[in-house]
Design a protein around this motif. Structure first.
Motif, PDB file in Angstrom:
ATOM      1  N   GLU A 174      35.387  43.363  39.642  1.00 36.44           N
ATOM      2  CA  GLU A 174      34.188  43.291  38.805  1.00 36.44           C
ATOM      3  C   GLU A 174      32.951  42.992  39.649  1.00 36.44           C
ATOM      4  OE1 GLU A 174      35.124  40.336  35.951  1.00 36.44           O
ATOM      5  OE2 GLU A 174      36.523  41.589  34.811  1.00 36.44           O
ATOM      6  N   ALA A 175      33.096  42.094  40.609  1.00 34.98           N
ATOM      7  CA  ALA A 175      31.959  41.766  41.484  1.00 34.98           C
ATOM      8  C   ALA A 175      31.557  42.977  42.315  1.00 34.98           C
ATOM      9  CB  ALA A 175      32.326  40.595  42.392  1.00 34.98           C
ATOM     10  N   ARG A 176      32.535  43.719  42.804  1.00 32.84           N
ATOM     11  CA  ARG A 176      32.228  44.917  43.590  1.00 32.84           C
ATOM     12  C   ARG A 176      31.540  45.966  42.728  1.00 32.84           C
ATOM     13  NH1 ARG A 176      37.187  47.497  46.659  1.00 32.84           N
ATOM     14  NH2 ARG A 176      37.921  47.588  44.503  1.00 32.84           N
ATOM     15  N   ALA A 177      32.005  46.142  41.477  1.00 34.79           N
ATOM     16  CA  ALA A 177      31.375  47.109  40.583  1.00 34.79           C
ATOM     17  C   ALA A 177      29.935  46.695  40.263  1.00 34.79           C
ATOM     18  CB  ALA A 177      32.190  47.244  39.296  1.00 34.79           C
ATOM     19  N   ARG A 178      29.729  45.401  40.043  1.00 35.77           N
ATOM     20  CA  ARG A 178      28.379  44.919  39.744  1.00 35.77           C
ATOM     21  C   ARG A 178      27.450  45.136  40.929  1.00 35.77           C
ATOM     22  NH1 ARG A 178      29.427  40.090  39.650  1.00 35.77           N
ATOM     23  NH2 ARG A 178      28.348  39.393  41.517  1.00 35.77           N
ATOM     24  N   LEU A 179      27.910  44.792  42.126  1.00 35.17           N
ATOM     25  CA  LEU A 179      27.076  44.977  43.318  1.00 35.17           C
ATOM     26  C   LEU A 179      26.790  46.452  43.577  1.00 35.17           C
ATOM     27  CD1 LEU A 179      28.650  42.331  45.735  1.00 35.17           C
ATOM     28  CD2 LEU A 179      26.434  42.213  44.597  1.00 35.17           C
ATOM     29  N   SER A 180      27.781  47.302  43.310  1.00 26.57           N
ATOM     30  CA  SER A 180      27.575  48.739  43.511  1.00 26.57           C
ATOM     31  C   SER A 180      26.543  49.278  42.525  1.00 26.57           C
ATOM     32  CB  SER A 180      28.897  49.488  43.358  1.00 26.57           C
ATOM     33  OG  SER A 180      29.839  49.060  44.334  1.00 26.57           O
ATOM     34  N   ALA A 181      26.619  48.826  41.261  1.00 27.12           N
ATOM     35  CA  ALA A 181      25.640  49.267  40.260  1.00 27.12           C
ATOM     36  C   ALA A 181      24.238  48.774  40.621  1.00 27.12           C
ATOM     37  CB  ALA A 181      26.041  48.749  38.876  1.00 27.12           C
ATOM     38  N   GLU A 182      24.137  47.531  41.059  1.00 31.78           N
ATOM     39  CA  GLU A 182      22.842  47.009  41.472  1.00 31.78           C
ATOM     40  C   GLU A 182      22.306  47.768  42.676  1.00 31.78           C
ATOM     41  OE1 GLU A 182      23.567  42.912  42.154  1.00 31.78           O
ATOM     42  OE2 GLU A 182      23.630  42.376  40.010  1.00 31.78           O
TER      43      GLU A 182
END
Length: 308
Positions: free
Chosen positions: A80-88
Motif C-alpha cells: 500500500e505504501a509503494r502504491a501510494r508513493l507511486s501515485a504521488e
C-alpha cells in the motif's frame, strides 16, 4: 602406631574441613571468584513493516553468513505504501509537466510583451511631446498612456509568472527527487521480501514460523555472532583488585581455559535469572568482560562457567 595414624588422619581431615569452610565463606573476599556465561554479540532479524512470514530458511543452531537470506516475507502495508508513493510520484510528474508547459508559453510570449512595452513607452513619450506643442488632443494622449500602462502591466505579469514558475519548478524538482529516493530506499530495504543476516554467526532462536503475521519491529530470528566471550559477575568491595589485561582462568566442565579481562563495568548489574538465589532479594554484582586466549576453543554459547 595405628592410633597415631588415626590421629593424624583425623587432624588432616579437620584441617581440610576448616580450609574448605574458610574457602566457602571467606575465599571470595580474598581472591577472584565469580560466575558467568559464554556469549556472542547478539543480533536480531526483524522487519520494518507489518509482515507475513512466507518461509524460514534456517533452523535453530544453524551457522549463517553475513548477508545470507534467512526469511522470506510479504507485506500488505508495504504494498500500500509503494502504491501510494507511486501515485504521488505520477501526480508530481504531471504537475511538473504542466509547469514546464506554462514556463515555455511564458518564455515564448515574454519577448513580445517586452517589445510591446518598449514600443508603447516610446510612443507615449513622443505623444507627450506633441501634446506639449498643442499638436495632440488630450483624448489621444490618454489613450496612449493607457496603452503604455497595459503593455507594462502585461510584461510585468509575465515576468512575475516566470519567476514564480521557476521557483515552483525548483521546489517540485527537489521534492520529486526526494520522493523517488524514498521509494527507491523503500524497495531496497524490502529487498523483494528477503530478510538477510546482519552479521555472521549462529541462529540462537527461531521466533516466527511460516504463516505468522508479525508487527513492525518484532524479532523473527535471534542470532549470536561468531566472536565468543564471557560476561562474568563478581562481588564488589573485596580484598583483591581487578584490572584490564589481568589474566584469569575460565572453568568450563572438567578443565580450565585461559582468558584476559578486556573490560570492567562501571555500574553494578542484576544477575541473570539463572544466577539468582531463590527466596532472596535481587543481587547486583560487578560486570566484567573476558576474552579467550588466541587458539583456545571456547565452550558453546550460553555455557555457564566459573571465573577464578
Amino acid at each position: 602406631m595405628r592410633r597415631v595414624a588415626i590421629k593424624w588422619t583425623y587432624l588432616l581431615a579437620l584441617i581440610g574441613f576448616a580450609v574448605w569452610m574458610f574457602d566457602v565463606f571467606f575465599g571470595g573476599s580474598i581472591y577472584l571468584r565469580g560466575e558467568g556465561l559464554v556469549l556472542g554479540q547478539p543480533a536480531v532479524v526483524a522487519a520494518e513493516y507489518n509482515v507475513t512470514v512466507r518461509n524460514v530458511l534456517v533452523k535453530e543452531g544453524e551457522r549463517v553468513a553475513a548477508g545470507q537470506v534467512l526469511v522470506q516475507i510479504s507485506s500488505q502495508q508495504l504494498a500500500e505504501a509503494r502504491a501510494r508513493l507511486s501515485a504521488e510520484a505520477a501526480a508530481r510528474a504531471a504537475r511538473l509537466a504542466d509547469l514546464e508547459i506554462r514556463k515555455e508559453v511564458v518564455n515564448a510570449t515574454l519577448a513580445a510583451a517586452e517589445d510591446r512595452e518598449a514600443v508603447a513607452a516610446e510612443t507615449k513619450n513622443q505623444l507627450n511631446e506633441s501634446y506639449k506643442k498643442g499638436l495632440l488632443s488630450a483624448l489621444s494622449r490618454t489613450a496612449a498612456a493607457d496603452q503604455a500602462y497595459q503593455g507594462q502591466k502585461d510584461a510585468e505579469a509575465l515576468r512575475a509568472e516566470k519567476r514564480a514558475l521557476t521557483e515552483q519548478l525548483k521546489l517540485l524538482t527537489v521534492a520529486t527527487e526526494q520522493a523517488d529516493l524514498a521509494l527507491s530506499d523503500l524497495l531496497d530495504a524490502f529487498d523483494q521480501g528477503r530478510l538477510r543476516a546482519p552479521t555472521a554467526g549462529t541462529v540462537s532462536a527461531v521466533i516466527a514460523n511460516r504463516g505468522a503475521v508479525m508487527r513492525a519491529g518484532d524479532s523473527l530470528l535471534e542470532l549470536v555472532g561468531d566472536h565468543r566471550f564471557v560476561i562474568a559477575w563478581v562481588p564488589v568491595g573485596r580484598l583483591y583488585s581487578l584490572e584490564i589485561g589481568q589474566r584469569v582462568s575460565i572453568g568450563a566442565g572438567a578443565g580450565a581455559l585461559p582468558g584476559t579481562i578486556s573490560r570492567i563495568g562501571a555500574v553494578a548489574s542484576a544477575l541473570p535469572r539463572e544466577f539468582q538465589k531463590a527466596f532472596t532479594p535481587t543481587e547486583r554484582l560487578l560486570l566484567i568482560w573476558i576474552e579467550f586466549d588466541t587458539g583456545v576453543t571456547p565452550p558453546p554459547y550460553f555455557t555457564k562457567v566459573k571465573i577464578y
